[in-house]
Design an enzyme around this catalytic site. Structure first.
Site, PDB file in Angstrom:
ATOM      1  N   HIS A  98       0.711  -1.025  -0.382  1.00  0.00           N
ATOM      2  CA  HIS A  98       0.484  -0.135   0.308  1.00  0.00           C
ATOM      3  C   HIS A  98       0.911   1.040  -0.302  1.00  0.00           C
ATOM      4  O   HIS A  98       2.370   0.897   0.684  1.00  0.00           O
ATOM      5  CB  HIS A  98      -1.459   0.017   1.323  1.00  0.00           C
ATOM      6  CG  HIS A  98      -0.303   0.201   2.252  1.00  0.00           C
ATOM      7  ND1 HIS A  98       0.381  -1.646   2.312  1.00  0.00           N
ATOM      8  CD2 HIS A  98       0.187   0.654   3.312  1.00  0.00           C
ATOM      9  CE1 HIS A  98       0.652  -1.381   4.254  1.00  0.00           C
ATOM     10  NE2 HIS A  98       0.347  -0.045   4.443  1.00  0.00           N
ATOM     11  N   HIS A 100       0.567   5.801   0.732  1.00  0.00           N
ATOM     12  CA  HIS A 100       0.127   6.083   1.638  1.00  0.00           C
ATOM     13  C   HIS A 100      -0.231   7.353   0.658  1.00  0.00           C
ATOM     14  O   HIS A 100       1.567   8.025   0.766  1.00  0.00           O
ATOM     15  CB  HIS A 100       0.766   6.442   2.702  1.00  0.00           C
ATOM     16  CG  HIS A 100       0.955   5.219   3.807  1.00  0.00           C
ATOM     17  ND1 HIS A 100      -0.140   4.964   4.680  1.00  0.00           N
ATOM     18  CD2 HIS A 100       1.783   3.982   4.022  1.00  0.00           C
ATOM     19  CE1 HIS A 100       0.269   4.089   5.686  1.00  0.00           C
ATOM     20  NE2 HIS A 100       1.427   3.641   5.127  1.00  0.00           N
TER      21      HIS A 100
END
Ligand code: AMP
Ligand code: ZN
Length: 140
Positions: A98, A100
């Site tokens: 992931h 951010h």
């Protein structure tokens, strides 16, 4: 195998979704360092960037390019920090790749301390971002 972000992508765990395409899914972080803090994840599970495919790595950055302006506009930000914790040694807590996106405003501290908004606040922020993305879709 149970994976938090796979469950979110599958719709089995609720999230404040803001965007998806064929390769990636984006939703608000529940512990944002700033309003609009977004996580962009590949739909196909990989523990980290290097464990996934090159096209998925490229799709993550393409999604950032596409959605970051709408996130900034929705929350009145002037820029953003982009971050990835790759591996436990780097502070990765959720073992599904992931990125951010952390919106930043001029003159406001760039704290990385998590905040704890209510579900209603997260929903309201996600709605503002989705509205900006929709505006973009209508003019392009
Ligand atoms: P990292 O430390 O880079 O693995 O970041 C994981 C992020 O996932 C943290 O910023 C958490 O606040 C966030 N997070 C954990 N659970 C959820 C969830 N259910 N929905 C949205 N974000 C989450
Ligand atoms: Zn996963």
């Amino acid at each position: 195998m149970s994976c938090l972000f796979c469950s979110i992508v599958a719709g089995d765990i609720p999230c404040s979704k803001i965007y998806e395409d064929e390769s990636v899914f984006a939703f608000l972080d529940i512990g944002p360092v700033s309003e609009g803090h977004t996580l962009v994840v590949p739909k196909v599970h990989a523990e980290n960037l290097q464990a996934g495919s090159a096209p998925d790595a490229e799709a993550l950055m393409a999604a950032v390019y596409r959605i970051a302006p709408s996130i900034m506009k929705a929350v009145g930000a002037d820029g953003y920090n982009l971050g990835m914790n790759h591996g436990e040694c780097a502070g990765q807590d959720v073992m599904h790749t992931h990125l951010h996106i952390m919106p930043r405003k001029n003159g406001v501290s760039r704290s990385f301390t998590k905040t704890h908004p209510s579900m209603e606040e997260l929903t309201a922020t996600a709605e503002k971002i989705r509205a900006e993305l929709q505006n973009l879709a209508n003019v392009t």
